[in-house]
Design an enzyme around this catalytic site. Structure first.
Site, mmCIF file in Angstrom:
data_model
loop_
_atom_site.group_PDB
_atom_site.id
_atom_site.type_symbol
_atom_site.label_atom_id
_atom_site.label_comp_id
_atom_site.label_asym_id
_atom_site.label_seq_id
_atom_site.Cartn_x
_atom_site.Cartn_y
_atom_site.Cartn_z
ATOM 1 N N LYS A 58 0.885 -1.180 0.011
ATOM 2 C CA LYS A 58 -0.037 0.062 -0.029
ATOM 3 C C LYS A 58 0.677 1.385 -0.108
ATOM 4 O O LYS A 58 0.392 2.502 -0.275
ATOM 5 C CB LYS A 58 -1.029 0.121 1.191
ATOM 6 C CG LYS A 58 -1.986 -1.012 1.066
ATOM 7 C CD LYS A 58 -2.762 -1.334 -0.153
ATOM 8 C CE LYS A 58 -3.830 -0.267 -0.397
ATOM 9 N NZ LYS A 58 -4.898 -0.844 -1.167
ATOM 10 N N SER A 78 -2.842 -13.086 3.573
ATOM 11 C CA SER A 78 -3.256 -12.572 2.259
ATOM 12 C C SER A 78 -2.144 -13.058 1.365
ATOM 13 O O SER A 78 -2.576 -13.332 0.196
ATOM 14 C CB SER A 78 -3.541 -11.055 2.099
ATOM 15 O OG SER A 78 -2.425 -10.243 1.897
HETATM 16 N N1 PMP Z 1 -3.482 -7.824 1.473
HETATM 17 C C1 PMP Z 1 -3.210 -7.118 2.114
HETATM 18 C C2 PMP Z 1 -2.448 -7.602 3.668
HETATM 19 C C3 PMP Z 1 -3.455 -5.672 2.144
HETATM 20 O O1 PMP Z 1 -3.449 -4.763 3.082
HETATM 21 C C4 PMP Z 1 -4.580 -5.125 1.029
HETATM 22 C C5 PMP Z 1 -4.798 -4.024 0.800
HETATM 23 N N2 PMP Z 1 -6.223 -3.881 1.422
HETATM 24 C C6 PMP Z 1 -4.376 -6.327 0.025
HETATM 25 C C7 PMP Z 1 -3.962 -7.512 0.210
HETATM 26 C C8 PMP Z 1 -5.161 -6.200 -1.423
HETATM 27 O O2 PMP Z 1 -4.628 -4.990 -2.142
HETATM 28 P P1 PMP Z 1 -5.569 -4.026 -2.995
HETATM 29 O O3 PMP Z 1 -6.197 -3.170 -2.083
HETATM 30 O O4 PMP Z 1 -4.536 -3.454 -3.994
HETATM 31 O O5 PMP Z 1 -6.633 -5.108 -3.738
#
Ligand code: PMP
Length: 314
Positions: free
Chosen positions: A54, A271
């Site tokens: 991010k 994630s």
């Molecule tokens: N994994 C984590 C740990 C995140 O903080 C985020 C951002 N919300 C994402 C995945 C997904 O990324 P995006 O917002 O670009 O879809």
């Protein structure tokens, strides 16, 4: 002057924003051993200065808003975020002398709260019973009540979010794989990574499969990801641009995360395990068909940030 692209090298950086991006792409060797002919790579976004993918988004949002005069000195950047985006706004705001207010659910982990506080960001807590949607609504209401005081960054609707990945993540992956990538896999939070990175890569080679990963359950254990069927669909997320969307069960994603630690020496957030489970699904399918592939999965952060530090050391 903010520099988006990193130039990590022997010379000093102008400031920490110059260290955003240009993250390593690493081959997953052991877990993928059972699938000869398939290469799986992880893009390790935990190497960004704020510790997550991010940083790219927050930097682009802030830079575009300042360049366009939509964020001016004296105003406060406000957004709703469960963590990584907030950490990114907070450190970049501290560096650039911007005030930052974050609306988050009260249930967010203590280390997340500590991290954003450490950078001097103000925190407003929403009722966890109303979920992340409740935090989004509360943030929009606060910003709408005093539009002169706030710049509402709105990562879910802000085109600077996918643009960050179109300008940096996508080109880096193209270069790092020397154009050999066949599949791009990323989890969906706001959808910024999969949309922006996917758009760039498809522009380079329309045959590249753009594969999004979402939690299979509405109540899941993947920090940062959204279960789309039960969520407000982010305005920047365009499902029609995807080749496919894979649903990963929390148990499977967590098991994949454990394997990355035990077999690859990668201590990454859950994630990442979800994205990796998605990459393995694609890999097994290709292998069953006797096809080769070069699969790149986005690993958004490392797992240290999900631990609480003890307040008393004995
Ligand atoms: N994994 C984590 C740990 C995140 O903080 C985020 C951002 N919300 C994402 C995945 C997904 O990324 P995006 O917002 O670009 O879809």
């Amino acid at each position: 002057m903010i520099v988006t692209r990193a130039s990590r090298g022997p010379r000093p950086l102008a400031d920490m924003t110059a260290a955003v991006g240009n993250t390593p792409l690493v081959r997953i060797r052991h877990v993928a051993r059972e699938l000869p002919g398939i290469e799986i790579y992880a893009k390790l976004e935990g190497f960004n200065p704020g510790g997550s993918v991010k940083d790219r988004t927050a930097l682009q949002i802030i830079r575009d808003a300042m360049d366009a005069g939509r964020l001016v000195r004296g105003q406060t950047l406000i957004d709703s975020t469960s963590g990584n985006t907030g950490i990114a706004y907070a450190w970049i705001g501290a560096l650039l002398g911007l005030r930052v207010t974050l609306v988050m659910q009260d249930s967010v982990s203590e280390p997340r709260k500590q991290l954003t506080r450490a950078y001097g960001a103000k925190q407003i807590f929403s009722d966890p019973a109303h979920g992340s949607e409740g935090a989004i609504r509360m943030c929009a209401e606060i910003a709408a009540a005093s539009p002169a005081d706030y710049f509402y960054a709105d990562q879910y609707s802000n085109e600077s979010n996918p643009k960050a990945h179109f300008l940096t993540t996508g080109p880096e992956i193209w270069e790092q794989t020397q154009g050999r990538i066949t599949h791009f896999v990323a989890g969906i939070g706001t959808g910024g990574t999969i949309m922006g990175g996917g758009r760039y890569l498809r522009g380079m080679n329309p045959k590249i499969g753009i594969v999004a990963v979402e939690p299979a359950e509405s109540k899941h254990s993947f920090d940062g990801l959204k279960h789309m069927p039960t969520s407000i669909i982010p305005a920047i997320y365009k499902e029609a641009e995807l080749a496919e969307k894979l649903s990963i069960k929390s148990d499977d994603g967590w098991a994949a995360t454990e394997r990355l630690g035990h077999e690859e020496g990668l201590f990454v957030g859950h994630s990442c395990g979800a994205a990796f489970a998605g990459a393995l699904t694609i890999a097994r399918r290709l292998h069953a068909r006797g096809e080769a592939g070069v699969i790149v999965a986005i690993f958004p952060d490392f797992r240290e940030r999900y631990f609480s530090a003890p307040s008393v050391i004995v």
